[in-house]
Write a protein that holds these residues in place. Structure first.
Motif, PDB file in Angstrom:
ATOM      1  N   ARG A  18       6.971  13.764   3.527  1.00 14.55           N
ATOM      2  CA  ARG A  18       5.687  14.195   2.967  1.00 14.55           C
ATOM      3  C   ARG A  18       4.648  13.092   3.120  1.00 14.55           C
ATOM      4  N   GLU A  19       3.382  13.501   3.198  1.00 20.44           N
ATOM      5  CA  GLU A  19       2.276  12.556   3.353  1.00 20.44           C
ATOM      6  C   GLU A  19       2.094  11.642   2.136  1.00 20.44           C
ATOM      7  N   ASP A  20       2.642  12.041   0.973  1.00 18.99           N
ATOM      8  CA  ASP A  20       2.488  11.195  -0.212  1.00 18.99           C
ATOM      9  C   ASP A  20       3.617  10.168  -0.297  1.00 18.99           C
ATOM     10  N   ARG A  21       4.268   9.906   0.799  1.00 22.59           N
ATOM     11  CA  ARG A  21       5.374   8.955   0.811  1.00 22.59           C
ATOM     12  C   ARG A  21       5.185   7.892   1.886  1.00 22.59           C
ATOM     13  N   LEU A  22       3.938   7.540   2.170  1.00 20.82           N
ATOM     14  CA  LEU A  22       3.640   6.471   3.116  1.00 20.82           C
ATOM     15  C   LEU A  22       3.535   5.151   2.360  1.00 20.82           C
ATOM     16  N   TYR A  23       4.156   4.124   2.907  1.00 23.77           N
ATOM     17  CA  TYR A  23       4.109   2.776   2.326  1.00 23.77           C
ATOM     18  C   TYR A  23       3.835   1.793   3.452  1.00 23.77           C
ATOM     19  N   GLY A  24       3.152   0.700   3.150  1.00 25.35           N
ATOM     20  CA  GLY A  24       2.907  -0.298   4.179  1.00 25.35           C
ATOM     21  C   GLY A  24       2.359  -1.593   3.616  1.00 25.35           C
TER      22      GLY A  24
ATOM     23  N   ARG B 218      -6.437   1.895  13.137  1.00 29.59           N
ATOM     24  CA  ARG B 218      -7.214   0.679  13.378  1.00 29.59           C
ATOM     25  C   ARG B 218      -6.327  -0.571  13.493  1.00 29.59           C
ATOM     26  N   GLY B 219      -5.017  -0.401  13.364  1.00 32.74           N
ATOM     27  CA  GLY B 219      -4.098  -1.537  13.511  1.00 32.74           C
ATOM     28  C   GLY B 219      -4.125  -2.509  12.342  1.00 32.74           C
ATOM     29  N   GLU B 220      -4.404  -2.018  11.136  1.00 35.57           N
ATOM     30  CA  GLU B 220      -4.553  -2.897   9.979  1.00 35.57           C
ATOM     31  C   GLU B 220      -3.244  -3.226   9.263  1.00 35.57           C
ATOM     32  N   PHE B 221      -2.135  -2.609   9.663  1.00 34.42           N
ATOM     33  CA  PHE B 221      -0.866  -2.834   8.977  1.00 34.42           C
ATOM     34  C   PHE B 221       0.052  -3.767   9.767  1.00 34.42           C
ATOM     35  N   LEU B 222       0.752  -4.644   9.053  1.00 32.62           N
ATOM     36  CA  LEU B 222       1.848  -5.413   9.640  1.00 32.62           C
ATOM     37  C   LEU B 222       3.049  -4.499   9.830  1.00 32.62           C
ATOM     38  N   GLU B 223       3.255  -3.636   8.844  1.00 33.88           N
ATOM     39  CA  GLU B 223       4.355  -2.674   8.884  1.00 33.88           C
ATOM     40  C   GLU B 223       3.969  -1.498   8.009  1.00 33.88           C
ATOM     41  N   TRP B 224       4.522  -0.348   8.362  1.00 33.21           N
ATOM     42  CA  TRP B 224       4.336   0.843   7.537  1.00 33.21           C
ATOM     43  C   TRP B 224       5.459   1.813   7.867  1.00 33.21           C
ATOM     44  N   ALA B 225       5.719   2.716   6.921  1.00 36.57           N
ATOM     45  CA  ALA B 225       6.766   3.713   7.120  1.00 36.57           C
ATOM     46  C   ALA B 225       6.536   4.895   6.203  1.00 36.57           C
ATOM     47  N   GLN B 226       7.075   6.011   6.615  1.00 37.91           N
ATOM     48  CA  GLN B 226       7.125   7.200   5.767  1.00 37.91           C
ATOM     49  C   GLN B 226       8.537   7.204   5.184  1.00 37.91           C
ATOM     50  N   VAL B 227       8.647   7.053   3.879  1.00 35.55           N
ATOM     51  CA  VAL B 227       9.963   6.868   3.261  1.00 35.55           C
ATOM     52  C   VAL B 227      10.264   7.970   2.251  1.00 35.55           C
ATOM     53  N   HIS B 228      11.532   8.095   1.928  1.00 36.38           N
ATOM     54  CA  HIS B 228      11.994   9.066   0.928  1.00 36.38           C
ATOM     55  C   HIS B 228      11.576  10.493   1.262  1.00 36.38           C
ATOM     56  N   GLY B 229      11.614  10.858   2.535  1.00 36.69           N
ATOM     57  CA  GLY B 229      11.249  12.211   2.932  1.00 36.69           C
ATOM     58  C   GLY B 229      10.142  12.205   3.965  1.00 36.69           C
TER      59      GLY B 229
ATOM     60  N   ALA C 189      -5.233  10.301   4.333  1.00 39.31           N
ATOM     61  CA  ALA C 189      -6.229  10.173   5.410  1.00 39.31           C
ATOM     62  C   ALA C 189      -6.650   8.714   5.596  1.00 39.31           C
ATOM     63  N   GLU C 190      -6.911   8.007   4.489  1.00 35.84           N
ATOM     64  CA  GLU C 190      -7.293   6.590   4.571  1.00 35.84           C
ATOM     65  C   GLU C 190      -6.154   5.761   5.155  1.00 35.84           C
ATOM     66  N   PHE C 191      -4.941   6.028   4.718  1.00 32.25           N
ATOM     67  CA  PHE C 191      -3.773   5.305   5.219  1.00 32.25           C
ATOM     68  C   PHE C 191      -3.662   5.495   6.733  1.00 32.25           C
ATOM     69  N   ARG C 192      -3.742   6.747   7.190  1.00 28.75           N
ATOM     70  CA  ARG C 192      -3.630   7.054   8.626  1.00 28.75           C
ATOM     71  C   ARG C 192      -4.771   6.405   9.425  1.00 28.75           C
ATOM     72  N   ALA C 193      -5.972   6.375   8.862  1.00 30.33           N
ATOM     73  CA  ALA C 193      -7.105   5.734   9.544  1.00 30.33           C
ATOM     74  C   ALA C 193      -6.846   4.239   9.722  1.00 30.33           C
ATOM     75  N   ARG C 194      -6.265   3.613   8.715  1.00 24.98           N
ATOM     76  CA  ARG C 194      -5.965   2.185   8.810  1.00 24.98           C
ATOM     77  C   ARG C 194      -4.827   1.910   9.793  1.00 24.98           C
ATOM     78  N   ILE C 195      -3.872   2.841   9.885  1.00 27.89           N
ATOM     79  CA  ILE C 195      -2.835   2.713  10.914  1.00 27.89           C
ATOM     80  C   ILE C 195      -3.505   2.721  12.292  1.00 27.89           C
TER      81      ILE C 195
ATOM     82  N   THR D 276       0.835  -1.200   0.000  1.00 25.13           N
ATOM     83  CA  THR D 276       0.000   0.000   0.000  1.00 25.13           C
ATOM     84  C   THR D 276       0.869   1.249   0.000  1.00 25.13           C
ATOM     85  N   THR D 277       0.394   2.293  -0.676  1.00 33.19           N
ATOM     86  CA  THR D 277       1.113   3.562  -0.695  1.00 33.19           C
ATOM     87  C   THR D 277       0.144   4.730  -0.825  1.00 33.19           C
ATOM     88  N   THR D 278       0.652   5.898  -0.457  1.00 34.26           N
ATOM     89  CA  THR D 278      -0.119   7.131  -0.646  1.00 34.26           C
ATOM     90  C   THR D 278       0.394   7.917  -1.846  1.00 34.26           C
TER      91      THR D 278
END
Length: 162
Positions: free
Chosen positions: A81-87, A68-79, A60-66, A39-41
């Motif tokens: 910015r909010e458009d750089r979330l992966y999980g 709710r505990g829906e991710f095994l892993e997630w990170a803000q990468v390459h800076g 916003a959807e990504f943060r809501a799922r964080i 998943t990414t933003t």
């Protein structure tokens, strides 16, 4: 030949090292394997399809799922910015493993570290997961990223720094 128990192969390495190519080849040549869709933003690149290459979520959807505990892993990468979330969604890994399916995925090194931590308390992950790290020399990585022509030079520089 399908393994007796489901396998999760986690491939990690620097941007441009060939992670996606290896995942695609394994799925193509070994039909018992399926690719984990992460998943990414960030915005889709040309030719990328939601649910095939990534699950594309708004920040916003990504943060809501964080939350709710829906991710095994997630990170803000390459800076930062909010458009750089992966999980990686739990449902994208744990449900197929429980159903006996073999999986392959590519993530960054920090994602591998997080997954290893989760595997300490999640038996399905602990039994199934194997990690592979790709080492590629700097010049080859730069050449691969430029050859695929998907990123601007500032994005290439950011990925190399990461």
């Amino acid at each position: 030949m399908t393994p007796a128990a489901p396998v999760l192969i986690v491939i990690a390495g620097p941007a441009g090292s060939g992670k996606s190519t290896l995942c695609d080849r394994l799925v193509r040549e070994r039909p018992e394997f399926a690719r984990v869709v992460t998943t990414t933003t960030r915005a889709p690149r040309d030719g990328e399809l939601d649910g095939v290459h990534y699950h594309f979520f708004s920040p916003a959807e990504f943060r809501a799922r964080i939350a709710r505990g829906e991710f095994l892993e997630w990170a803000q990468v390459h800076g930062d910015r909010e458009d750089r979330l992966y999980g990686t969604l739990k449902s994208s890994v744990l449900e197929p493993l429980a159903a006996g399916h073999c999986l392959v995925m590519s993530i960054d090194v920090q994602g591998v570290e997080t997954l290893r931590g989760v595997a300490q308390v999640e038996p399905r992950l602990r039994r199934a997961m194997t990690t592979v790290f790709i080492v590629v020399d700097h010049e080859r990585i730069v050449a691969r990223m430029r050859a695929r022509a998907k990123d601007h030079e500032d994005e290439i520089a950011r990925r190399l720094a990461t």
